[in-house]
Write a protein that holds these residues in place. Structure first.
Motif, PDB file in Angstrom:
ATOM      1  N   ILE A   1      55.343  -9.367  54.589  1.00  0.00           N
ATOM      2  CA  ILE A   1      55.154  -8.028  53.366  1.00  0.00           C
ATOM      3  C   ILE A   1      55.967  -8.206  52.709  1.00  0.00           C
ATOM      4  N   LEU A   2      56.069  -7.301  51.273  1.00  0.00           N
ATOM      5  CA  LEU A   2      56.901  -7.889  50.389  1.00  0.00           C
ATOM      6  C   LEU A   2      57.898  -6.766  50.574  1.00  0.00           C
ATOM      7  N   ALA A   3      57.428  -5.201  51.336  1.00  0.00           N
ATOM      8  CA  ALA A   3      57.864  -4.629  51.352  1.00  0.00           C
ATOM      9  C   ALA A   3      58.999  -4.683  52.638  1.00  0.00           C
ATOM     10  N   TYR A   4      57.996  -5.185  53.827  1.00  0.00           N
ATOM     11  CA  TYR A   4      59.328  -5.725  54.991  1.00  0.00           C
ATOM     12  C   TYR A   4      60.242  -6.525  54.512  1.00  0.00           C
ATOM     13  N   VAL A   5      60.384  -7.792  53.544  1.00  0.00           N
ATOM     14  CA  VAL A   5      61.425  -8.432  52.539  1.00  0.00           C
ATOM     15  C   VAL A   5      62.432  -7.991  52.056  1.00  0.00           C
ATOM     16  N   GLY A   6      61.999  -6.752  51.828  1.00  0.00           N
ATOM     17  CA  GLY A   6      63.865  -6.092  51.135  1.00  0.00           C
ATOM     18  C   GLY A   6      64.359  -5.433  52.478  1.00  0.00           C
ATOM     19  N   GLN A   7      63.788  -4.887  53.448  1.00  0.00           N
ATOM     20  CA  GLN A   7      64.261  -4.368  54.239  1.00  0.00           C
ATOM     21  C   GLN A   7      65.289  -5.434  55.316  1.00  0.00           C
ATOM     22  N   MET A   8      64.191  -6.734  55.276  1.00  0.00           N
ATOM     23  CA  MET A   8      65.452  -7.800  56.000  1.00  0.00           C
ATOM     24  C   MET A   8      66.268  -8.394  54.911  1.00  0.00           C
ATOM     25  N   CYS A   9      65.895  -8.440  53.532  1.00  0.00           N
ATOM     26  CA  CYS A   9      67.309  -9.235  52.818  1.00  0.00           C
ATOM     27  C   CYS A   9      68.572  -8.189  53.171  1.00  0.00           C
ATOM     28  N   CYS A  10      68.264  -6.542  53.227  1.00  0.00           N
ATOM     29  CA  CYS A  10      69.769  -6.284  53.458  1.00  0.00           C
ATOM     30  C   CYS A  10      70.150  -6.410  54.839  1.00  0.00           C
ATOM     31  N   HIS A  11      68.911  -6.249  55.964  1.00  0.00           N
ATOM     32  CA  HIS A  11      69.523  -6.407  57.663  1.00  0.00           C
ATOM     33  C   HIS A  11      70.331  -7.510  56.672  1.00  0.00           C
ATOM     34  N   LEU A  12      70.037  -8.973  56.330  1.00  0.00           N
ATOM     35  CA  LEU A  12      70.838 -10.606  55.806  1.00  0.00           C
ATOM     36  C   LEU A  12      72.000 -10.418  55.604  1.00  0.00           C
ATOM     37  N   GLY A  13      72.089  -8.694  54.741  1.00  0.00           N
ATOM     38  CA  GLY A  13      73.252  -8.772  53.862  1.00  0.00           C
ATOM     39  C   GLY A  13      73.481  -8.705  52.779  1.00  0.00           C
ATOM     40  N   TRP A  14      71.912  -9.587  52.084  1.00  0.00           N
ATOM     41  CA  TRP A  14      71.526 -10.304  51.017  1.00  0.00           C
ATOM     42  C   TRP A  14      71.209  -8.070  49.914  1.00  0.00           C
ATOM     43  N   LYS A  15      71.775  -7.939  49.619  1.00  0.00           N
ATOM     44  CA  LYS A  15      71.779  -5.993  49.267  1.00  0.00           C
ATOM     45  C   LYS A  15      70.797  -5.840  48.581  1.00  0.00           C
ATOM     46  N   GLN A  16      71.843  -6.984  47.354  1.00  0.00           N
ATOM     47  CA  GLN A  16      71.170  -6.329  45.855  1.00  0.00           C
ATOM     48  C   GLN A  16      69.177  -7.160  45.776  1.00  0.00           C
ATOM     49  N   VAL A  17      69.558  -7.862  46.071  1.00  0.00           N
ATOM     50  CA  VAL A  17      68.402  -8.658  46.421  1.00  0.00           C
ATOM     51  C   VAL A  17      66.863  -7.606  46.909  1.00  0.00           C
ATOM     52  N   GLY A  18      67.558  -6.663  48.164  1.00  0.00           N
ATOM     53  CA  GLY A  18      66.585  -5.891  48.792  1.00  0.00           C
ATOM     54  C   GLY A  18      66.186  -4.395  48.141  1.00  0.00           C
ATOM     55  N   ALA A  19      67.205  -4.178  46.776  1.00  0.00           N
ATOM     56  CA  ALA A  19      67.446  -3.121  46.397  1.00  0.00           C
ATOM     57  C   ALA A  19      66.035  -3.474  45.328  1.00  0.00           C
ATOM     58  N   TRP A  20      66.630  -4.839  44.514  1.00  0.00           N
ATOM     59  CA  TRP A  20      65.319  -4.931  43.987  1.00  0.00           C
ATOM     60  C   TRP A  20      63.907  -5.612  44.312  1.00  0.00           C
ATOM     61  N   ILE A  21      63.664  -5.080  45.624  1.00  0.00           N
ATOM     62  CA  ILE A  21      62.361  -4.934  45.797  1.00  0.00           C
ATOM     63  C   ILE A  21      62.205  -3.896  45.822  1.00  0.00           C
ATOM     64  N   GLU A  22      63.060  -2.589  46.171  1.00  0.00           N
ATOM     65  CA  GLU A  22      62.308  -1.211  46.277  1.00  0.00           C
ATOM     66  C   GLU A  22      62.169  -0.833  45.395  1.00  0.00           C
ATOM     67  N   GLU A  23      62.823  -1.503  43.721  1.00  0.00           N
ATOM     68  CA  GLU A  23      63.000  -1.225  42.894  1.00  0.00           C
ATOM     69  C   GLU A  23      61.011  -1.491  41.856  1.00  0.00           C
ATOM     70  N   LEU A  24      60.654  -2.360  42.777  1.00  0.00           N
ATOM     71  CA  LEU A  24      59.148  -2.700  41.986  1.00  0.00           C
ATOM     72  C   LEU A  24      58.070  -1.400  42.122  1.00  0.00           C
ATOM     73  N   PRO A  25      58.005  -0.786  42.782  1.00  0.00           N
ATOM     74  CA  PRO A  25      56.798   0.457  42.718  1.00  0.00           C
ATOM     75  C   PRO A  25      57.224   0.780  41.330  1.00  0.00           C
ATOM     76  N   SER A  26      58.053   1.725  41.216  1.00  0.00           N
ATOM     77  CA  SER A  26      58.489   2.039  40.274  1.00  0.00           C
ATOM     78  C   SER A  26      58.182   1.264  38.710  1.00  0.00           C
TER      79      SER A  26
END
Length: 541
Positions: free
Chosen positions: A340-365
């Motif tokens: 699920i894409l919303a949780y992919v962002g959380q996983m990316c942050c967990h793995l240290g890929w914070k910029q990728v996680g931030a882009w996923i969090e921008e999608l709803p905007s």
């Protein structure tokens, strides 16, 4: 008996007084004083199966899409299995399972199943461990005792008023067996069984499995349906045990799916502005849910497993560390897995890929600006970054353009300053001035200038400090348009069109590759394919 120092006459009266019928006093110790914890022991005389209730609808929509056919499937499973008896050989009566990620509609589905069972004069018992119910596992409580307490609370004529009252209830397996002995067409409905039976098995799991088999699967006139976050029937033996025979299978019940935005908008007033990337979580805490599942520690093995399942869509072995995150995925079919894409962002942050996680969090905007194409650009940027991380562990995707056997030791994801984002040659010049510590590397450059020419993102691969750079760029088009400029010399551009054809015609610009629909889907992978505009429903009001 002498009262402890400081205790008044009330203490003696409480300890020495006879217990009311159905109640027992359990002594506990606090601050050096003996205190009393009152428990209520319930028996068959306290039960009435007709008094069983299910959770209220609350603010759920009154209209649901594609739900009736799924309930029909569940009812058919009941009709087929209620008369069956499990013997040492086949048939081994299978339970029915609803599997979907958190906030996927499992409770709503079970409530509708409960209503239909009541309507058809069956005897359903609804219990839940989803956090909103009265019953949860107490400290030091055996999981079987929690299960017995949950069933007892559901059956009680005079139900506990709140969680505190429910904590006091005690019920024996013998009492439940005595009450249900003469009952037929009894169906136990369990919401989120996975919450009670955590991923790591214990001896208590075997007790629960034996109880469920003996009470709700093996006899005629009984059945079991449960929901789970875990998107697979694997591990069913862990939950239910094998008993005296072979492994028990499960009946997977399909869950409702609908991609027609116009119909979804009519479900509820809060759905009226729904778009492909609308996400309204209300009080739902994505980050909190991610933490609550006790995720595995960050590791290269976890990253490799996650990326493999994310792109390929096949569930890996049970021992993979990514199994801790199964609750954040769904399974369209046995052996398949989708993140699920919303949780992919959380996983990316967990793995240290914070910029990728931030882009996923921008999608709803971008959900209110679907026609801008910014959401499609973001989806492709996420796919590009994750494909680059994937190249650290396995053969790189062919569209990255890396030589066979290339294995980057580092991945850099950079937002290029606005003044250096005007066009690809300027972005490349900026990158060459950066201090690179690790080779070979692959770098993703995302411009921060809204009017960047030619590309929406670039990536660079360099084998060593003295080697030449491989440079590629990507441009996203929401529909089927073409680039307006040639790519610079020494660079190759890839055109990702949301409505790409199955075959491409002669190129209209130089140093561009116009990707086909199948090439784009391959690059996106299984978990992102649905995010391609070709799969979006019509969102025009």
């Amino acid at each position: 008996m002498r009262s402890p120092r400081g205790a008044g006459p009330w203490f003696l009266c409480l300890v020495n007084a006879p217990s009311p019928a159905g109640f027992a006093f359990q002594p506990t110790f606090a601050f050096g004083l003996v205190t009393e914890k009152v428990t209520e022991v319930v028996t068959a005389k306290d039960f009435n199966i007709a008094a069983c209730l299910r959770p209220s609808d609350g603010d759920r929509p009154k209209r649901f899409l594609e739900l009736d056919s799924c309930v029909d499937d569940r009812m058919q499973a009941v009709q087929d299995n209620l008369p069956l008896v499990t013997k040492s050989t086949k048939p081994r009566v299978p339970p029915a399972m609803l599997s979907r990620c958190m906030r996927g509609g499992k409770t709503t589905m079970l409530c509708k199943v409960f209503d239909r069972l009541k309507k058809e004069e069956k005897l359903p018992i609804f219990i839940s461990f989803n956090g909103d119910s009265l019953v949860y596992k107490l400290d030091g409580e055996k999981v079987l005792d929690t299960m017995l307490r949950a069933i007892a609370v559901s059956l009680m004529k005079n139900k506990p008023a709140d969680k505190k009252d429910a904590e006091r209830v005690r019920c024996s397996e013998k009492a439940l067996k005595a009450y249900l002995a003469d009952k037929q067409d009894v169906v136990l409905v369990v919401d989120e069984l996975n919450v009670l039976l955590k991923a790591n098995p214990t001896d208590g799991h075997q007790d629960v499995g034996r109880f469920l088999r003996e009470m709700f699967l093996d006899p005629a006139g009984r059945h079991l349906v449960f929901s789970t976050h875990i998107p697979t029937s694997a591990g069913l033996d862990q939950v239910l045990g094998k008993g005296a025979g072979s492994s028990r299978t499960v009946i997977p019940i399909k869950m409702p799916r609908c991609a027609e935005v116009q119909r979804l908008r009519r479900m509820h007033p809060n759905c009226a502005a729904l778009t492909p990337y609308s996400v309204k979580t209300g009080g739902f805490d994505l980050e909190g849910r991610f933490r609550d599942i006790l995720p595995a520690a960050k590791s290269e093995i976890l990253a490799e497993s996650f990326l493999s399942e994310f792109f390929i869509g096949k569930r890996g072995p049970d021992h993979d560390p990514v199994r801790a995150f199964d609750a954040l995925t769904e399974s369209p079919k046995k052996g398949q897995i989708r993140w699920i894409l919303a949780y992919v962002g959380q996983m990316c942050c967990h793995l240290g890929w914070k910029q990728v996680g931030a882009w996923i969090e921008e999608l709803p905007s971008w959900s209110g600006k679907v026609e801008s194409g910014q959401d499609w650009e973001t989806v492709l940027l996420v796919a590009l970054c994750l494909r680059c991380y994937e190249a650290k562990y396995s053969e790189p995707h062919e569209l990255l353009g890396l030589a066979k056997g290339a294995l980057p030791a580092a991945v850099y994801v950079e937002k290029v300053p606005q003044e250096n984002s005007t066009k690809p040659t300027v972005m490349l010049a900026w990158w060459k001035k950066q201090r690179i510590r690790t080779y070979p590397y692959i770098a993703v450059l995302s411009p921060t200038f809204s009017k960047t020419e030619i590309v929406d993102a670039m990536w660079i691969y360099q084998e060593s400090a003295t080697a030449s750079c491989l440079v590629r760029g990507m441009q996203a088009k929401l529909g089927s348009a073409y680039p307006k400029q040639d790519m610079p010399l020494g660079m190759l551009g890839l055109l990702f069109r949301g409505q790409a054809p199955d075959t491409t015609r002669n190129l209209e610009r130089q140093r561009w590759k116009y990707l086909t629909a199948s090439e784009i889907q391959s690059f996106l992978g299984k978990s992102l394919t649905a995010a391609c505009p070709a799969h979006w429903p019509n969102v025009t009001p």
